[in-house]
Structure formats: structure tokens, C-alpha cells
Design an enzyme around this catalytic site. Sequence first.
Site, PDB file in Angstrom:
ATOM      1  N   LYS B  26       0.817  -1.185  -0.136  1.00  0.00           N
ATOM      2  CA  LYS B  26      -0.104  -0.018  -0.218  1.00  0.00           C
ATOM      3  C   LYS B  26       0.893   0.748   0.244  1.00  0.00           C
ATOM      4  CE  LYS B  26      -3.605   0.456   2.532  1.00  0.00           C
ATOM      5  NZ  LYS B  26      -5.345   0.243   1.879  1.00  0.00           N
ATOM      6  N   ARG B  96      -3.100   2.551   8.820  1.00  0.00           N
ATOM      7  CA  ARG B  96      -3.442   1.800   8.463  1.00  0.00           C
ATOM      8  C   ARG B  96      -2.515   0.995   8.118  1.00  0.00           C
ATOM      9  NH1 ARG B  96      -6.664   4.778   4.127  1.00  0.00           N
ATOM     10  NH2 ARG B  96      -8.919   3.632   4.216  1.00  0.00           N
ATOM     11  N   GLY B 105      -8.020  -9.066   5.346  1.00  0.00           N
ATOM     12  CA  GLY B 105      -9.218  -8.965   6.762  1.00  0.00           C
ATOM     13  C   GLY B 105      -7.502  -9.625   8.363  1.00  0.00           C
ATOM     14  N   MET B 107      -4.864  -7.842   9.449  1.00  0.00           N
ATOM     15  CA  MET B 107      -5.015  -6.354  10.210  1.00  0.00           C
ATOM     16  C   MET B 107      -6.075  -5.783   9.923  1.00  0.00           C
ATOM     17  SD  MET B 107      -0.790  -7.752   9.401  1.00  0.00           S
ATOM     18  CE  MET B 107      -0.041  -6.273  10.345  1.00  0.00           C
ATOM     19  N   ARG B 352      -3.393  -1.275  -6.778  1.00  0.00           N
ATOM     20  CA  ARG B 352      -2.859  -2.426  -6.457  1.00  0.00           C
ATOM     21  C   ARG B 352      -2.713  -3.358  -8.236  1.00  0.00           C
ATOM     22  NH1 ARG B 352      -5.625  -5.476  -1.280  1.00  0.00           N
ATOM     23  NH2 ARG B 352      -7.332  -5.495  -2.601  1.00  0.00           N
ATOM     24  N   HIS B 468      -2.978 -44.450  -8.009  1.00  0.00           N
ATOM     25  CA  HIS B 468      -3.208 -45.299  -8.975  1.00  0.00           C
ATOM     26  C   HIS B 468      -4.254 -44.072  -9.477  1.00  0.00           C
ATOM     27  CE1 HIS B 468      -5.545 -47.722 -11.403  1.00  0.00           C
ATOM     28  NE2 HIS B 468      -4.500 -47.946 -12.342  1.00  0.00           N
ATOM     29  N   ARG B 574       2.809 -47.314 -21.397  1.00  0.00           N
ATOM     30  CA  ARG B 574       2.729 -48.270 -20.479  1.00  0.00           C
ATOM     31  C   ARG B 574       2.376 -48.947 -21.476  1.00  0.00           C
ATOM     32  NH1 ARG B 574       1.130 -43.326 -16.170  1.00  0.00           N
ATOM     33  NH2 ARG B 574       0.030 -42.726 -18.127  1.00  0.00           N
ATOM     34  N   ARG B 630       7.340 -47.919 -23.067  1.00  0.00           N
ATOM     35  CA  ARG B 630       8.464 -48.678 -21.659  1.00  0.00           C
ATOM     36  C   ARG B 630       7.226 -49.716 -21.533  1.00  0.00           C
ATOM     37  NH1 ARG B 630       6.034 -46.974 -16.116  1.00  0.00           N
ATOM     38  NH2 ARG B 630       4.501 -48.169 -16.820  1.00  0.00           N
ATOM     39  N   GLU B 758      14.697 -44.558 -12.222  1.00  0.00           N
ATOM     40  CA  GLU B 758      13.957 -44.747 -11.366  1.00  0.00           C
ATOM     41  C   GLU B 758      14.468 -44.580 -10.528  1.00  0.00           C
ATOM     42  OE1 GLU B 758      10.282 -45.726 -12.585  1.00  0.00           O
ATOM     43  OE2 GLU B 758      11.524 -47.746 -13.598  1.00  0.00           O
ATOM     44  N   SER B 777      14.934 -41.732 -19.370  1.00  0.00           N
ATOM     45  CA  SER B 777      13.306 -40.768 -19.043  1.00  0.00           C
ATOM     46  C   SER B 777      13.401 -40.482 -17.908  1.00  0.00           C
ATOM     47  CB  SER B 777      12.473 -41.724 -19.760  1.00  0.00           C
ATOM     48  OG  SER B 777      11.504 -40.634 -19.450  1.00  0.00           O
ATOM     49  N   GLY B 779      11.282 -41.720 -14.635  1.00  0.00           N
ATOM     50  CA  GLY B 779      10.767 -41.801 -13.559  1.00  0.00           C
ATOM     51  C   GLY B 779      11.207 -41.179 -12.591  1.00  0.00           C
ATOM     52  N   THR B 780      10.315 -39.424 -11.912  1.00  0.00           N
ATOM     53  CA  THR B 780      10.140 -38.880 -10.700  1.00  0.00           C
ATOM     54  C   THR B 780       9.182 -39.809  -9.716  1.00  0.00           C
ATOM     55  OG1 THR B 780       9.004 -37.413 -11.866  1.00  0.00           O
ATOM     56  CG2 THR B 780      11.264 -38.211 -11.614  1.00  0.00           C
ATOM     57  N   ASN B 781       8.005 -40.120 -10.610  1.00  0.00           N
ATOM     58  CA  ASN B 781       7.025 -40.723  -9.144  1.00  0.00           C
ATOM     59  C   ASN B 781       7.299 -41.578  -8.425  1.00  0.00           C
ATOM     60  OD1 ASN B 781       5.299 -39.748 -10.240  1.00  0.00           O
ATOM     61  ND2 ASN B 781       4.631 -41.226 -11.686  1.00  0.00           N
ATOM     62  N   ASP B 782       8.626 -43.364  -8.979  1.00  0.00           N
ATOM     63  CA  ASP B 782       8.735 -44.252  -8.206  1.00  0.00           C
ATOM     64  C   ASP B 782      10.974 -43.902  -7.644  1.00  0.00           C
ATOM     65  OD1 ASP B 782       7.547 -45.186  -8.463  1.00  0.00           O
ATOM     66  OD2 ASP B 782       7.987 -47.129 -10.132  1.00  0.00           O
ATOM     67  N   CYS B 844      10.035 -38.150 -16.458  1.00  0.00           N
ATOM     68  CA  CYS B 844       7.493 -39.268 -17.375  1.00  0.00           C
ATOM     69  C   CYS B 844       7.167 -38.986 -16.000  1.00  0.00           C
ATOM     70  CB  CYS B 844       7.985 -39.564 -18.681  1.00  0.00           C
ATOM     71  SG  CYS B 844       8.734 -41.478 -17.358  1.00  0.00           S
ATOM     72  N   TYR B 864      13.077 -32.643 -22.835  1.00  0.00           N
ATOM     73  CA  TYR B 864      11.755 -32.750 -23.146  1.00  0.00           C
ATOM     74  C   TYR B 864      11.319 -33.359 -21.782  1.00  0.00           C
ATOM     75  CZ  TYR B 864      11.442 -37.925 -23.101  1.00  0.00           C
ATOM     76  OH  TYR B 864      12.340 -39.248 -22.878  1.00  0.00           O
TER      77      TYR B 864
END
Lengths: 900, 900
Positions: B26, B96, B105, B107, B352, B468, B574, B630, B758, B777, B779-782, B844, B864
Amino acid sequence: MTKWVYSFGKDKNDGDATMRNLLGGKGCNLAEMASLGLPVPPGFTITTEVCTHYYDNGEQYPSELTAQVEEALAAVEKSLGMEFGSAENPLLVSVRSGARVSMPGMMDTVLNLGLNDETVAGLAKKANDERFAWDSYRRFIQMYGDVVLGLDHHDFEDILDTYKRDESISQDVDITADGWKEIVAEYKALVERELGKPFPHDPKEQLWGAIGAVFSSWMVPRAVVYRKINEIPESWGTAVNVQAMVFGNMGNDCATGVAFTRDPSTGENYFYGEYLVNAQGEDVVAGIRTPQSLTKKGREKEGSTLPSMEETMPEVFTQLDDLRHKLEKHYRDVQDIEFTVQQGDLFMLQTRTGKRTAAAALKIAVDMVSEGLITQEEALLRIEPQSLDQLLHPTLDPKAERNVISKGLPASPGAASGKVVFTADEAEVKSHAGEAVILCRQETSPEDIHGMHASTGILTSRGGMTSHAAVVARGMGKPCVAGAGDLYIDAKSKLIRKGDIEIKEGDIVTIDGATGEIMLGHVKTIKPELSGDFGTLMEWADERRRMNVRANAETPLDAQTARDFGAEGIGLCRTEHMFFDPERIQNVREMIFATTEDKRVQALAKLLPAQREDFEKLFEIMHGLPITVRLLDPPLHEFLPHTAEDISAFSKAADIDEDQVRLRLAELTETNPMLGHRGCRLGITYPEIYDMQARAIFEAAVNVASKTGDTVIPEVMIPLVGAQKELELMRAVVEGAAAAVFKEKGSSVEYSVGTMIELPRAALTADAIAEKADFFSFGTNDLTQTTLGMSRDDASNFLPYYTEKGIYERDPFVSIDVNGVGQLVDIAQQKGRSVNADIKLGICGEHGGDPASIAFCEKIGLNYVSCSPYRVPIARLAASQAAIREADNKTVELKDKKSA
Amino acid sequence: MTKWVYSFGKDKNDGDATMRNLLGGKGCNLAEMASLGLPVPPGFTITTEVCTHYYDNGEQYPSELTAQVEEALAAVEKSLGMEFGSAENPLLVSVRSGARVSMPGMMDTVLNLGLNDETVAGLAKKANDERFAWDSYRRFIQMYGDVVLGLDHHDFEDILDTYKRDESISQDVDITADGWKEIVAEYKALVERELGKPFPHDPKEQLWGAIGAVFSSWMVPRAVVYRKINEIPESWGTAVNVQAMVFGNMGNDCATGVAFTRDPSTGENYFYGEYLVNAQGEDVVAGIRTPQSLTKKGREKEGSTLPSMEETMPEVFTQLDDLRHKLEKHYRDVQDIEFTVQQGDLFMLQTRTGKRTAAAALKIAVDMVSEGLITQEEALLRIEPQSLDQLLHPTLDPKAERNVISKGLPASPGAASGKVVFTADEAEVKSHAGEAVILCRQETSPEDIHGMHASTGILTSRGGMTSHAAVVARGMGKPCVAGAGDLYIDAKSKLIRKGDIEIKEGDIVTIDGATGEIMLGHVKTIKPELSGDFGTLMEWADERRRMNVRANAETPLDAQTARDFGAEGIGLCRTEHMFFDPERIQNVREMIFATTEDKRVQALAKLLPAQREDFEKLFEIMHGLPITVRLLDPPLHEFLPHTAEDISAFSKAADIDEDQVRLRLAELTETNPMLGHRGCRLGITYPEIYDMQARAIFEAAVNVASKTGDTVIPEVMIPLVGAQKELELMRAVVEGAAAAVFKEKGSSVEYSVGTMIELPRAALTADAIAEKADFFSFGTNDLTQTTLGMSRDDASNFLPYYTEKGIYERDPFVSIDVNGVGQLVDIAQQKGRSVNADIKLGICGEHGGDPASIAFCEKIGLNYVSCSPYRVPIARLAASQAAIREADNKTVELKDKKSA
């Protein structure tokens, strides 16, 4: 010009014992012995490089080879004044393979080479024994026909058998010279019939045929398989040894024998061996005649009536005994030798380091130090640490018969027999009734602990070397065979099934945890005895090792065992094992079922006194030594009742509706419990649990310190940390409990707080974590599971393929995977020390008791290893070996630097 | 001397818009507007550093503060020709808070400060309105009493209510000046009674009280909680703005209002806002009077009869509309402003950046580019990629009522209503009958795929953002709420239970996959519409991104969706999803039950044509674009029948004894299936499976290439590799199949073979693995599961605690854990490229569609990202933003280098 052929014999020794890679074990030692002045029949070695060349060049020899062989053969002729192929004074030779490492029975040998229709006469004349000469000739044709020409040896035996039947002769010794002549003729006819050309008459042709056969034998399937199993590279190749024949079967002044310079079973320092009068080497092996002892002492020990060589050939024996001392002094180790006596003259045909039992190895090493033969360091390096297991556990009597029905993993050493039981409770009942039992389960869980304690051995059909059963059994020092996948253990119908075999409850089985074998019935075992030599060696080890050795222990019994075996503290005390006690599990379960923090705190308060008492006992036993206590680690699910019966019993006792119990059970069931709500994740979500445990530790510590006056050293360990903040939060809980207890008691103790490093993320962010940790303990079991993405409980379905195909050299749950898991441990120690130079680093996974892994720990400079109590001596020895080798490496590096 | 106070107003502007951190949002914009010549009532800002100093020094102000405030206040007095505390021409101020970021809201504010029994007369005189002055005075006492003195505002309201009741007055506007005087007297009496001292009369004392109250409000619990939730550091502090009061409630030539420079809902370029005649700001908020539209257009759009400001105050409106253009031009973005008109004079109280809907953001960005206000890069950076989800999926009608009963994880965006079903089969049946259904499961498994396809939405009680259900639903573009842990989904009794609430099969529920909310009954949804602006923005994005964007897809439908959304290939196909087809699963199961390799090969041969057909379809749809296939990944267990019914049916169809089926099922059951016998471990133990799959790929590739003439680009990917040798062995299988197919067909295609990275070990040994790989590739989940040791299926029990306690900033399954998992990815790319400079690198895992993770991928130079089809536009935008930001960073670095 490359030298492809190395001569040996008293006149000329091109090689020596250092040239094992080039000349093979047999060849290099023949040259070495000859150089030492020992009577070695002259000969020459065609190098392993010829073998390599042969296979690299479409099975062609190097062009210079023929000339070099000719020259070496001429030297032998000259040295002996004999001639290869001469009808008057013929030189005969043996042709033997000889690789860098011994491959017993894998490759081929041809004896008596050089005999033909002419030279046989010369041999007869020289031996003054026509029968002997023709017998030798027929032996040669048979051996050559089999090994070199690829004929079936049964065809030769048929001819011999037919002859004996026709002549009504029962024993070979009764065949006359003429008889042998007839047989030789038939043998030659057989060869010509089978191959369409006569048996080679020319000794040179015979020689090249035999050399080729030896090189070819390097690639026969059985040799290929043997190398694969024993991890021997194909590229090593074999050498070929061509050596003048000597004959132990030329009459009663001849003999042949094998000997060890000391007893390889006990290590006792006396000449141990056997000989046969008037025999060739193969006769000793054939087992037709009973070999006689070399020495009077040996004969008396065996209670044999057959005279010893010491008695029958005292002069030759004295000469042999001299050589025995000479060889031991030269090689500085026990030798396994072969010799032949030809017409009163002694000849040495082989020497090599003698294999020995663990007990013998220990005695020999200690004795040789006191004899001044070797240094204490050398003695330490000569004992395979794993072999100490044999000294600490019962073993099967090697003489006992065994009916092996299956083989699992050798999960915990020792042998045991007992009645088959299928439940922990049954194990306890039968054991209380005084019966030895083998607990058989698909896999064990913490609920089986009491049954495992009650059993003499444990057998599972699932799980690997670090499965629950394996780990706990090793901790208890009990034999265990795990993951015997071809057994179907059906606890419901109380049966073990394998094909047609059925084993019922109460049937007796024997397991050998050192080999993984499972046998029907009772097999006799031998109890271990620890000699004074063991203590001496351990003392030497302790003087030389840099790393401390601790034990993983939580019961007073384990802790006492660990101390007795020389542990210098407890590196891993798993508090949850205390929770499974039948008297406590009810409180644990009530804690889990508490629906509010208040109720949970109440349930925990009931557990506190028992937990405190556990720690008091441990602090008293370990007085003055540190104890690393790991706070609650396993998922809560493990503590819940699972069978309908248990659920019902718990429901009544806790006054909780059975449906509620089942609901909670379902809630807590996890898809991958190993990666679930466990470790410090429990402490993060239920800090009151860790608070109770910390209170119990500190109350116990203060109580014991004030009662005994000992320094009490609690190290509180937070499991499964993956992020700095987890440790920070849990450390605050522990410090809060400590402050509260010290204030209440008006007394305090020093303590430290650290963490397991058992997740890849913990290792990768060890610099951040080290800011909050006094110590790291590498939990390499879980770190292996996560780094390799491999559940140790499930790996038995594929891990055998993996070691077979060489994907991992060894089971990574047994020996640390240096490239993967080891890399993380190294990253963690470097990052950890970069921010906290004084951080204490140890390892407490199963790898802490594995010598190769211990060597790795030494290399990266950890402060201690911790292993199950029964592995403490192994770890002490392995740690000393690692320290000695590291010191040697540094000396070498220093030299390299100086010379650079 | 530190400058603690910054003045603003037309005469003197110490600050500007760049000083947000010091002056708050402000404060800095008030100074900026004043400098631009906009009519801003003068005032001053006490910096955020005073707040920090205050809390760092035991709640003490810096010593110079008093003098600096006095000086700034004097400047305001001088500028306006008024005096603080004067009875004649009193200056009144507002006080203020104003932090660096808006905390709506959270402060406190005090208006009309400076009034007392004397100054009120001056105000009355100046306004020529005694009633207004005393009303203002009582408002001030009430506000100050509440905010600064900590009294209960109800006590003040009680006094007012009692007065109105006693006087039979129903509305405040009917209270006279005398009435307000009476009320003021009672207010002051209340303060004195409650605090034991009178209401502060001295305006300076009032001012310091209000300043202190604003700083104190930084630490009130609601502010602390808000900061925690929104990750605002405590150390930022708040500024305090003291500003001369202007009054929108001094008569009918006064007004107050709020406005956006464009429509924040649609982005349409017209002046959007509301005003109230004769009112103070709080009256607009209070909702007692209906605000009127600023413009005629706005009024007409709303169908309102109340006149617009454009109509009632045309002069002031024109002035305001000028300022609107001035502000947009200056700030180059939509502004959210507050203004007041005092007796015909316009004053700006705030500006703002205006918040807006996704659709508006898109239109505004594209419009502003064509207006020449911003560059295409700026337009791209202004769109929050995640917000595109709103444009691609149905959303709940914001006006619709909703009965929210629970909240799970917002697992896949979009909103859907439908009948509750509990099984995949039931979902299919009802869906075929034309009904919309929500599939409700504890968790889903691959066997539920057909049911998920048939449903309009998926609801689970377990599992996280990458469970899943979540992954598959996102892939299908279907709404999904996962891990709603407080619902007990009981498929057996076909009930969902939460406390007393019971939802039966067939009941209608609505789920909002963007918020995770679950509602009873049907809630109206709004369908998405894609504008041409969307295409324009995507075009700009594509021109600027360096990384390719691919999709994870295996069905023709998914592949087509992916192409339509601009995917440049398939990054993860898959193959196992194809196995679950009801027509094929029988063959898959027979393959699993085969007891010999021969039988397995036979069963596989039956699967080959179907698998080949799948690939043919995909190659045709993606013509010319690469497809990464895969090979089989999940444990075989997942393909087996599990219910008694299914087991019995399979047993009959396959003619295998039911006991045998159960036995095999038990054998294949794993403790931690995630770490079990899956991925390339299947290929190692059953190479014939991978051989069949490779054949299917290559046969399909050759067929499609010859049929269509397209270049077909198959990339064969080996999953779960942990060691070089695994890839080497599996690569040999693939190459063998390729060679065989090409020979049979007399035609070939180019292909590559690579691996998932992975497992931590794969990343750590990526240099060795890269020797055998054409691509990695990630496999960042595993990789997240293993690196953090956290099962995504089980993490919902503790992960909420983890983000709450800040152990992980964000769910690591949603946004890549840069310090841990990211470190491994970076290690792997470096090691991989060190031995194979041309290796293609992509990601992936689910992170491939997360903007923060995409920024990380850009930073380390991956080639990629691959994500579910519906996230492709998000990824395209995020990749372009990452590329723009990285280029900016490099420019900065270059500048730094040059200046260094």
C-alpha cells in the site's frame, strides 16, 4: 621376441613363484622349488599367454612356439642324458594343465607320453621290468585316447575286462607282460578302427596333441561353468606343464604320496600325509589300495597297522621331512605337496598353499608367529573372518550321513536338529517340555520372537539374507535357513511339502545355517570350542584396528553375549523389540487404539516403567560403554493382533468393539509398509511416543548412574530421517524430555542425539542434517532397499538370477553395494563432516558384520561398525585386516608419490 | 541515521513502487501514485524495518522514530494547511497496516484519528455538518476502542442499540447530532469503566496507540496462522501508513468506490467497479446499501436501474477514467483501485495489481500485447500455468449452493456429479445405461481402468496425489478427489460413511477435483470454452520454449487428445495398461501360470497380435512423432484374479485347479510390491516377455511405415534399471527382436533403446548406464518414492503433517523435491552426459506437468518433459516461462561477469 616357454629343473629355472599369472600355480612353484635346490624332474611351462594367443587368433599358436618347445625339450634331454623317442634310453613326459588358480578336476592330464612300440623296449630295459613298461604303455594309450583323441574310456575298459574274463584273471596285478602286450595291440586296433588312422607313433606328434588338448580343455563346458561360478575370467587362460616322468611304480623301492606340512584339520605341527609303495599318483586317488600314513605319529593317531614311511623308508622320509621344513620356511605357510620316490630317489611334483579348516588356520597362524615365521599382521591377514563362524557355532559332523532334501539361504550359521513346529506358541510349549524344535514359517514377524527364542533353529520358505528371520536369528546366534523357496510351508494344515515329500509337525529335521541345507532326520553335530589361540588373535586384532566394534542388541542376554565377544558398546538397540513382550503388547495396542492424544499419553504412561527397566538392565550390563537407542521404528500395524483369535482376545481385554479393531487394522494396513508410516514419521505425528521413550532412557540413565557410579552414555537415535527438519523437531522432543527428567531427578548425564542415515535423501542432504546431529548411524539395510528399490522380503524371487548373471556380484543385502549404496554412504560422510567435523559415524546394518563391507567402512573412515553379537569377533578381525591393508595402501601411495 | 519514515503526497515523495519490501504494498504505491501526479491525500509510511526492529528489540521502537514521525506529520499539516489536534481546522488521519504482500482482513485499521471533544467542533465547522462530525467521532471511539484498546465491540454496539430502542429509532441515519453526542458520552464512560482511565484525548497519544496496535497485529494468532499457510516469513514485518483523512460521507457531492481497470472475470477492456454516494469505505463492504456501477455499460450489463457514476458525476468520472488509463499505462497491468470523492474532489487511496480469473488473465495478457502495453514474454510470464486447468475442465458454478461433507486431495481437476457406484463393473453397467456415475473406491488398481473410463469422476479414500487413481484420472482428464481419509468407503456393504452421514449406492454426489471438495447432491457445473486467445498464447509459448513437451498416453483416445493439445510425441506409453483389457487378461494370466518357458512363450504368442495392433494405432495417430514404449513394469501379481469369483472363473477357463491358482497367487504376493519383482526384473527372469513386446513394437513400426509412408520413431524403454548390466542384457533382447523382425519383413526402421532412471542407484551410476542407453527418462514418481523412502499409496497418513510442519514445502509427489530427488536427477544428467554427450534426457513422472518442476528441468537442461494429455498446454506454457526466465538469468549473469 616373446618368451612363450619357461624351463625348470636343477640346471635352468626361467621362472619363479612370483610368476603365477604367466606360468600358472603349478608351473611357477615347480620352478621355485627347483631354484631352491629341491629335486624336481626337469621340464618346461608353456605360458598362459599362449592360451590367450591361441583363442584370440582362431586357435593358432604363436609362430615362435615350435622352436621354443623344441629347445626346452632338448634342455630336458640334455639334463637327464635321455632322448625323447629313443629306443634305448627314452625320455617320457607328463603333460598337465596349470591355471593361475587351482581348478580341481576341471582340466586334463596325460602321463607316460613318448611311449610307442620302440620306446617301450627302452623303458623295459631301464626299469628292468617288461611288465611295468607295457603296463605303462597301455595306460598311456588309454589316457591319450580319452583325453586327446576323444575316445570313450569305457571302450578301453571293455577290452581290459574282456581279457581278464577270458583269462580268468581278477586283478590287474596278475596280468603278465605278454598279457599287456596283447591288450596294447587291441587298444591300438580300437583307436585305428574308431579314428580311421593309427595311434600316433611319433612322440612329437603325441606331444603336440597333448598340448593342444590341454588348451582345448580350457573351453570345455564344465570348465566354463566352473569359471563362471568361481568368477574366474576366461582371459586368464591356462599354462601347460611338460615334465620328465618319474615312476613311483617301478618296484618296492618306489612310492608316491601327498602330504600337508601340518595337520590341515587341527593345525597341529606334525607331518601329515599318505603314501603308497609301488604306485602311481592315480592309484592313491583311485582308492583301491589303502594309503599308509607318512609318520609313526600319524599311524598311531589313526590306529592303523600299516607301517608308516618313517618306518619303511627312513632315509627318504628324513629327506622329505627336511624338504617339508625348507618349504614352510621358504613359503612361510603350510604347503600341500605331491612327491614320488623312484628307485629310492625322491622327486617333488607339486607344492601349493594348503587348504585348512578354520580351527587349523587359527592355530597355524598363531603358531607361526611364535615360531618367528610370520608377523602378527600376516597372521591376522591369513584368517578369513567369516571362517570364525565355524568356531562359534555347532557344525555338522562331517562323517555323519545326511539326507538333504532342499537348500535355502545360509542365513545364520550353526547346525541344529529338532522337531518341526509351525507356530511360535507351539515352539514355546514344546521347548518348555524340554524338546528341541525347529520353527518353520513362510516368514517370521516380530510376533514370533518368543518362538524363535524357544527354538534351536529357524527355517523359512521366504525372505532373504536380511529378512526378519535371518536378522533376528543371527542376533540370537541361532541357526537359520531362510528363503527355501521350493518348500511349501503350510502352517494351516501343519505340513511342509516338497514334491512328494511331506514333513509333518513333530517330524525331525536338521538344518545347516552355514550351507543352507535342510535334511530329514537327525544329523550329528559337533560343538564349538574356543582355544586360547582365538583370544591371542583377537588381542592382536584389537591392537591394530582403528574402528570400534559395537553390537546390535536389545535383550540383556544379547548385550551380555556382545560384551563377552568384545563389543565396545551397543550400536543399535531396537526399542520396538521390547514392545512385543506378551505382557506389554496389550498396552502398546491400547496406545495405538487411543482416539485422542490424552488417551494415548495414558497408555504410554503404562509402558514407561517397563521400558525404563529394560534400559536400566542394558546400562548396567554395558557399564561405561555407549548404547545407541533407536526410538520406535516399525509401522504400528506390526503390533496389532492379526488372527481372528487374537483380535477377539484383544477386543475383550481392551473393551473395544471387534469391528472397531478390524477397522483400525484396515486403516493401518499399508501397500508398501517399508515405505510407509514408520520411523520418525511416527514421532512427527505422535510426538508423545518418542517423548515417553526418551523419558524412559533418561530416567534409566540417571538411576543407573547414581546406583552404580558408572558413566552412563545414552545416544538417542532418530530413525528414517529424510529431511533436516524431521531431526530438528524430534531432537527438540528428546531434549525436552531430558531437561524434564534431569530437573525432576536433580541429576543429569551426558547424552547425544543422532540419526540413522537410511534413506537416499538423508545421505544426499547430510550436510543439512549434520547441523542437527551428534552422530550418524548408516542403516544400510534400508538404505540398500531404497537405493536399489529392492525389498529384502521379496527379493528372493529374482535376486538369485541377479547374482547368477553377474548383475550384482554378491547379494547386496549381505555385502554392501559399493558403487551404489557405498557411493551414498561416502557422499553422506563427506557432506556430514564438511559441516560437523566431529560427527561420529558408524554403520549398524547387517553389513556391519560383513568383512568386505567393513573394509569399505575403513576406507571411508567411519568410526565404528555394529553387528549382531555373534559376528563381533568376525568384525574385530575384519576391522584389523582392513586397517592393516589401508596402512599398506598408504605406504604404497607414499612410495609412489616419492618416486613420482 | 536510518530513515524510518517515508513521506508521500504531492509535495514530497520519499518512496516509489520499487520499495515494496520496505514500505509495503500500500505504502509504496501511494508514493508512486503521488509522484505520477495522481491526487493522493498526503501522509507517511513507517517502514517494515521498524516492525522488525520492534520485535528484535523487546518491542521497543528505534530511538529516532518519534522525531521522524513528528517531522512527517508536520509536513502533512503544512501541505494541507491543517493542524493535528486543532479545534479550528483539525487534521484527521487514517492509520493502516501494509505488508509486502496483501494479507486481506488479517490486520487492523483505524480511521478518523485525531478527533476529541475539541477537534470534533472544528470538523463540524469545516463540514458544516454537526451530525456528520459527531458520527465520525463515535465511529472513531468504537474503532479505536476495539482495535487499540482491546475492548469488545459488542459493548459499543449494545450502547447504540439501547439508545435506538429507547428513542424508537430504527436506522442510524435517523440519529441526530445530539443523539450522537449522547452516545459519544456513553462510549467514553464505557472506556473509562473498562480500563480505569479515560479515552485518550491527546491526538498524539491516539496516534502512537494506533501505530503500536498495527505493529502488534503482526503477531496476533490469525496473522501468524495466515502467514504459515501462505508461507510468508515473519521477518518481513508490516509497514504502517498514516494518511490524511478524506471523507466520502460529507454529503451528496461525496462518494467512495472500488474498481478494476478491466473486468477481472472476463478480462474485457472496460472500466469495472462500484461506488456509493455519501459513504465511507466500510459502508461499501458492509452491504447495507447496494453499490452502483461506475459505468453505463456496467449498469446495463447488470440490468441495474441505479444510475452509474458516469451518469451522476460525469466530471469526476471522466477524471477517474483518465486516471484508469494512466495507471494501466504506468503499471502495465490491470489495477485494483480504491478512491473517494470529497465534496467533488477525487482522491486515490490505493492501487494494486488486480486479481483475475484464468480466462480474464489470458484475455488481458493477449489484449495488452496487441495494445502495445507489454511484450509477448511478459504476457507469457503473467499466466499462472496451473490456472489453464480452469480453462480445460468443467468447473463448479460459483453461484451454486454446495453441501460440502469432506475434503480430499485435489487429484485431477474438473468438477463432476453422478451416482455413487462401488465397483468398476457397476460403473460400466450404469454408464452404458446412460447414467453419470462417480466411482468410489478405497483405492483403485489397474483392474478398475474400464470402470474409471466409464465414470464421470473418481473418489478414493486412500492414496495421494500420485496414487493410481490420481495418475490415471489425470491421464483421462477426469475429475478425481483422492485420499479423502475421513470417508470410510465400504464396497462390501455399498456404503460411504462419515460420522452419521451415510451415502448409499445410487445417491448423487459432486466432486471438485480442483479443490478436493466432496458435496452431497448435484451441483451445477460450467463447461470450459477455449478462446482464440488460448491458441495465440500457446503459439507464443511454443516459439520461446527450448524443451519439447510430450504426453504420457497409451490408448488411441489419450494419444489423440495429446496431439490435439500440442504434444510433440509420447514420452511414456505404459504397455501393461493394454494387458488389462478383459479380452487379453486371460492370456496374460495363462502366461503367468505357465510352468515352463515353452508354455510361457505359447501364451505370449497369443498376446502378440493384440499388442502389435495397439502399437499400430498409436504409430498412426502420432505419425512422424516419437513414441517411447515402456516394456512391462508392474509385478505380475497385479494381473491375477483376486476375488473368489474371479479366481473360480479363471480356474475354469484356464483349466487350472483352484488351489493351484491360490498357491501361485500366494507365491506372487509381495510385502512391498513397489520394491519387488517388477520392471526389468521381469525381463531378466522372463526375457521372453520383453522379446514378445519388442517384436510387437517392431512389427507394428514396420507395418505402419510401409502402409503410411510416415517415419515411425519407436523408442524402447527398459523400466526400473538399477545396474548397467540389466540394461545391457535387456538391450540385447530388444536388439535381437528388432533384427529378427527386420529380417522377416525385409524392411527396417530406426529405433533407440533407453531406460527409465527411477532408482537412486541408477542415478548414482548413470555414467555406466549411459554407455548402454540412447536416452534416459526420469521416472520421478518412483524416484521420489525410493529417494524419500515414501510410498505414494501410504503417504496420506503422514504427508499432510509434513507439509503443515514445513518439513517438505510442497507435496513431493506433486512438485519435485529439488534438494533430494532433484539432486539425483542432476547427478544423473551430468554423469550420463559425461560419457554420452548426445544422450536424450526427459522426465515422465507426474512432475512433468508441474510448472515448478518444469522450471527445474529447464535449469538442468533436459530435452523434454512428458505429462498427462490434459496437462500438455500447462507444460508448454511452463516450459516457455522457464526458458524466458533462464535466458534472463543468463543475461544477468553475463552482466555480472562483465561488471566484475
